[in-house]
Design a protein around this motif. Structure first.
Motif, PDB file in Angstrom:
ATOM      1  N   ASP A 130       8.798  84.621  11.698  1.00 11.63           N
ATOM      2  CA  ASP A 130       9.497  85.728  11.043  1.00 11.63           C
ATOM      3  C   ASP A 130      10.894  85.901  11.626  1.00 11.63           C
ATOM      4  OD1 ASP A 130       7.288  86.193   9.470  1.00 11.63           O
ATOM      5  OD2 ASP A 130       6.545  87.867  10.682  1.00 11.63           O
ATOM      6  N   HIS A 148      13.133  83.166  10.462  1.00 13.27           N
ATOM      7  CA  HIS A 148      13.523  83.374   9.069  1.00 13.27           C
ATOM      8  C   HIS A 148      14.627  84.430   8.962  1.00 13.27           C
ATOM      9  CE1 HIS A 148      13.098  83.310   4.756  1.00 13.27           C
ATOM     10  NE2 HIS A 148      12.910  84.620   4.737  1.00 13.27           N
ATOM     11  N   GLN A 149      14.507  85.483   9.745  1.00 13.39           N
ATOM     12  CA  GLN A 149      15.471  86.582   9.681  1.00 13.39           C
ATOM     13  C   GLN A 149      16.784  86.254  10.373  1.00 13.39           C
ATOM     14  OE1 GLN A 149      13.427  89.851  11.453  1.00 13.39           O
ATOM     15  NE2 GLN A 149      12.073  90.169   9.709  1.00 13.39           N
ATOM     16  N   SER A 169      10.905  78.558  10.013  1.00  9.67           N
ATOM     17  CA  SER A 169      11.391  79.565   9.078  1.00  9.67           C
ATOM     18  C   SER A 169      10.762  79.372   7.700  1.00  9.67           C
ATOM     19  CB  SER A 169      12.912  79.486   8.982  1.00  9.67           C
ATOM     20  OG  SER A 169      13.402  80.391   8.046  1.00  9.67           O
ATOM     21  N   GLU A 170      10.667  78.132   7.252  1.00 11.26           N
ATOM     22  CA  GLU A 170      10.089  77.827   5.947  1.00 11.26           C
ATOM     23  C   GLU A 170       8.604  78.185   5.915  1.00 11.26           C
ATOM     24  OE1 GLU A 170       9.818  76.658   2.009  1.00 11.26           O
ATOM     25  OE2 GLU A 170      11.566  77.082   3.234  1.00 11.26           O
ATOM     26  N   GLU A 171       7.872  77.879   6.989  1.00  6.43           N
ATOM     27  CA  GLU A 171       6.454  78.239   7.060  1.00  6.43           C
ATOM     28  C   GLU A 171       6.295  79.751   6.984  1.00  6.43           C
ATOM     29  OE1 GLU A 171       4.445  76.678  10.478  1.00  6.43           O
ATOM     30  OE2 GLU A 171       5.086  74.637  10.048  1.00  6.43           O
ATOM     31  N   SER A 172       7.168  80.461   7.682  1.00  6.19           N
ATOM     32  CA  SER A 172       7.117  81.921   7.673  1.00  6.19           C
ATOM     33  C   SER A 172       7.391  82.453   6.275  1.00  6.19           C
ATOM     34  CB  SER A 172       8.140  82.486   8.658  1.00  6.19           C
ATOM     35  OG  SER A 172       8.222  83.881   8.548  1.00  6.19           O
ATOM     36  N   ARG A 173       8.363  81.870   5.594  1.00  2.00           N
ATOM     37  CA  ARG A 173       8.702  82.313   4.251  1.00  2.00           C
ATOM     38  C   ARG A 173       7.528  82.087   3.305  1.00  2.00           C
ATOM     39  NH1 ARG A 173       9.938  80.412  -0.414  1.00  2.00           N
ATOM     40  NH2 ARG A 173       9.969  78.259   0.232  1.00  2.00           N
ATOM     41  N   ARG A 174       6.919  80.893   3.401  1.00  2.00           N
ATOM     42  CA  ARG A 174       5.793  80.570   2.528  1.00  2.00           C
ATOM     43  C   ARG A 174       4.593  81.469   2.808  1.00  2.00           C
ATOM     44  NH1 ARG A 174       4.692  75.156   3.779  1.00  2.00           N
ATOM     45  NH2 ARG A 174       6.755  74.571   4.376  1.00  2.00           N
ATOM     46  N   GLY A 206       4.680  84.423   4.049  1.00  2.00           N
ATOM     47  CA  GLY A 206       5.039  85.752   3.575  1.00  2.00           C
ATOM     48  C   GLY A 206       4.821  85.890   2.084  1.00  2.00           C
ATOM     49  N   GLU A 207       5.153  84.843   1.346  1.00  2.00           N
ATOM     50  CA  GLU A 207       4.931  84.860  -0.099  1.00  2.00           C
ATOM     51  C   GLU A 207       3.449  84.898  -0.414  1.00  2.00           C
ATOM     52  OE1 GLU A 207       6.907  81.419  -1.625  1.00  2.00           O
ATOM     53  OE2 GLU A 207       8.887  82.337  -1.528  1.00  2.00           O
TER      54      GLU A 207
END
Length: 98
Positions: free
Chosen positions: A20, A23-24, A67-72, A74-75
Motif C-alpha cells: 500500500d 502504491h501511494q 505496488s501493482e500487487e497492492s493495486r490488484r 485493493g481492487e
C-alpha cells in the motif's frame, strides 16, 4: 506448523502494508533510490557504477511489482465488498448437493 509457516503468517500483513505504501508513495521512493544510488556512486568514485545501476533498477522493478500487487488486491477487496451474502463468486461447487 513449521518455523517458515509461522514467519510467513506473521509477515503477510506487513507485505500488504508495504505494498500500500509503495502504491501511494512510489514516486518518492524511486527518487530516494536514485539519490542513494548517486551518493554511493560518488563515494565509490564510479568504480561500481554498473552494479549500482543494476541494483537500483532491480529495486525499482521490485517496487513496481509490489505496488501493482497492492493495486490488484485493493481492487479485488473492493469488488469482494460489493458482493451480497449468498452471491456466487464462481468458486466451489454449484447447485444443490446430491
Amino acid at each position: 506448523m513449521g518455523l517458515l509457516d509461522n514467519l510467513k503468517a506473521k509477515l503477510g500483513p506487513l507485505k500488504g502494508k508495504a505494498g500500500d505504501l509503495a502504491h501511494q508513495h512510489g514516486d518518492k521512493i524511486e527518487q530516494g533510490l536514485d539519490k542513494a544510488a548517486r551518493a554511493v556512486d560518488e563515494r565509490t568514485k564510479g568504480k561500481y557504477s554498473s552494479q549500482i545501476g543494476t541494483g537500483a533498477g532491480k529495486a525499482k522493478d521490485a517496487l513496481g511489482r509490489l505496488s501493482e500487487e497492492s493495486r490488484r488486491s485493493g481492487e479485488s477487496r473492493q469488488s469482494g465488498e460489493s458482493r451480497r451474502p449468498g452471491d456466487h463468486d464462481g468458486s466451489g461447487p454449484q447447485g444443490p448437493a446430491s
